[in-house]
Design an enzyme around this catalytic site. Structure first.
Site, PDB file in Angstrom:
ATOM      1  N   ASP A 234       9.273   2.166  -8.568  1.00 13.71           N
ATOM      2  CA  ASP A 234       8.509   2.015  -9.819  1.00 13.71           C
ATOM      3  C   ASP A 234       8.911   3.061 -10.851  1.00 13.71           C
ATOM      4  O   ASP A 234       9.103   2.738 -12.030  1.00 13.71           O
ATOM      5  CB  ASP A 234       6.997   2.126  -9.553  1.00 13.71           C
ATOM      6  CG  ASP A 234       6.429   0.863  -8.926  1.00 13.71           C
ATOM      7  OD1 ASP A 234       7.183  -0.115  -8.758  1.00 13.71           O
ATOM      8  OD2 ASP A 234       5.239   0.858  -8.586  1.00 13.71           O
TER       9      ASP A 234
ATOM     10  N   GLY B  32       0.785  -1.233   0.000  1.00 14.61           N
ATOM     11  CA  GLY B  32       0.000   0.000   0.000  1.00 14.61           C
ATOM     12  C   GLY B  32       0.819   1.287   0.000  1.00 14.61           C
ATOM     13  O   GLY B  32       0.289   2.356   0.313  1.00 14.61           O
TER      14      GLY B  32
ATOM     15  N   SER C  65       2.101   3.156  -2.536  1.00 17.36           N
ATOM     16  CA  SER C  65       1.718   4.197  -3.510  1.00 17.36           C
ATOM     17  C   SER C  65       0.479   4.965  -3.060  1.00 17.36           C
ATOM     18  O   SER C  65       0.399   6.182  -3.233  1.00 17.36           O
ATOM     19  CB  SER C  65       1.436   3.576  -4.880  1.00 17.36           C
ATOM     20  OG  SER C  65       2.554   2.865  -5.324  1.00 17.36           O
TER      21      SER C  65
END
Lengths: 177, 177, 177, 177
Positions: free
Chosen positions: C37, C15, C17
């Protein structure tokens, strides 16, 4: 008889999606757009890379199994039913089976007036665009460029090698009655 | 009679898409998934923010016009035809019209065995998840949280406020015959 | 001394992001957000699934090579330079090497005031969310849930298992000076 | 002196991103890629459509405020620091301020060997591609096509109007020392 369906067939990275968006922009009526990509998105994730589903090989090869074919047939019936219910629909597809794939659509479509469009792109150019877009397995474009057109009959063909998507779309739109 | 359609109804950011993906993972058969998002993706871009199409207001309000409704009706016919052709289908929708929206589906569906599922999420929690996902107009979650359930009848309801998507999916799957 | 950097460390699908987007929403100043990412997105596509680059195994395992490490080190220097130039930055990372990974950041960071945040999520819950999000190799969440925290020191830890992203973000924001 | 940075400048929908992906594919070394899109992604969502942040007008106009400029300056420092730390970096940008924008990069860059590349595309063609891609406000391409090049000096220019991304990338790569 007014054209109710436009079917675009072409290999991966031949520029179908861009033409579809341009068609939706230039055609005065609102047309719905569906295609093999939206169909694959509707499948369970577990059907990707499974024998019954759809397998994308490292060399760009694509093979589909029995479960895929069964659901695809039902999906095709559904798209055709949207047309019968009055929607005008653009379909973009990759006829991996060439003439066989076209026959499947013809059988599903039955009556409505269809405009068949071949979307060509020189293999080397499509392979370059595959690199530029960056979201496809490399090799698909070259493998599919010619084979998807084998034995397929079209009302018109466009070639994105040296023609912009918007111009291709205008050429197609001019044939929509 | 085997369940052929699962319809999930819930407000924006209530967790429908996550439940759909989990359902596709836990159900032994392959189920196709469609929904209001995939329908909107099929529309011409020019129908977004047009009066006849779909307008997303800055406060999270959503309103749709006559062209949208006409194409949506045809799309619903198509999804139902996929079911008649043998596909098992999960639909996630936002019943902006509450009971009226359900009636539209019921009318389109006719015969097949449907499992109606309400997806609840406390308004404040959904509003928080709307911020966390970051790809939705703020305000939609709160505006839709309750109104979409008004007058709608369900076979079962799940609540994502304190229950994970996978668990909700398992509860739903247990009711699929 | 004002907090200039917030580093969130947690396994895949824990969780991070969502917390980052909530932090950017609740913190009064504008904070930039970077993470593993966005770093991977900056790499050449050919480094994915190459020995020197980053390999995502079918079981969810992730391994990185020498080229990846060299570019990552330069990227870390760059992110730290943004901080030195006055930006406030949130970083989300997956410390595949546990304490070793933290040391790399500490060495790169040098002076600025950092808030170290551990993002926990029970392995089974993270694995369920991995299915719900549908865009990750299955297995990553479970494999990384605990190992990324081994030997790592935090200023505070949040646990998304039963706490919403927005609430976690508010807890973190309250510690930002 | 080996080229350490490639900066591509061109208007929206001129084809920069495709060239970047092709450059990363054809250049033998691994190059990192950053650009105005990845920078905007790093900003808080609340800075979009806010006066201090970045505003996309309905006619395709883009304007940025003081907070945007401050964070952008720090981000530029960071990208330059990655280069100093040994990474080779490709940057794609839209010089809304023409020569002024170039000066900002020159000031930030200082020493390293830079290859300045202008990416041209005839306004009408870029506007067509904007429709085909479907994810940009219409009008940006035409508004930016010429103005971003005003007063900017390049080592070479490519024109995507009639040249494929991959070929443009090869032309650029041949100038990388």
């Amino acid at each position: 008889m007014a054209t109710q369906v436009i079917i675009l067939n072409g290999g991966s990275s031949s520029g179908k999606s861009g033409i579809v968006r341009c068609l939706q922009a230039v055609l005065p009526d609102p047309w719905l757009a569906f295609g093999c990509d939206s169909f694959v998105d509707a499948l369970p994730a577990k059907m990707r890379d499974s024998d019954g589903g759809i397998v994308f090989a490292a060399d760009g090869g694509v093979s589909v199994g029995a479960d895929f074919r069964a659901l695809e047939a039902a999906w095709m019936e559904g798209v055709v039913a949207m047309v019968r219910a009055g929607a005008r629909v653009i379909i973009d597809d990759v006829f991996l089976g060439g003439a066989e794939s076209q026959k499947r659509w013809q059988k599903a479509l039955g009556g409505p007036a269809v405009l068949w469009v071949g979307v060509r792109c020189e293999s080397a150019v499509a392979a370059g665009r595959e690199i530029a877009r960056g979201d496809r397995v490399r090799g698909m474009a070259a493998l599919q460029a010619d084979v998807v057109h084998e034995g397929v009959s079209y009302d018109l063909e466009v070639d994105t090698t040296r023609t912009e998507s918007l111009l291709c779309a205008r050429t197609i739109a001019a044939r929509v009655s």
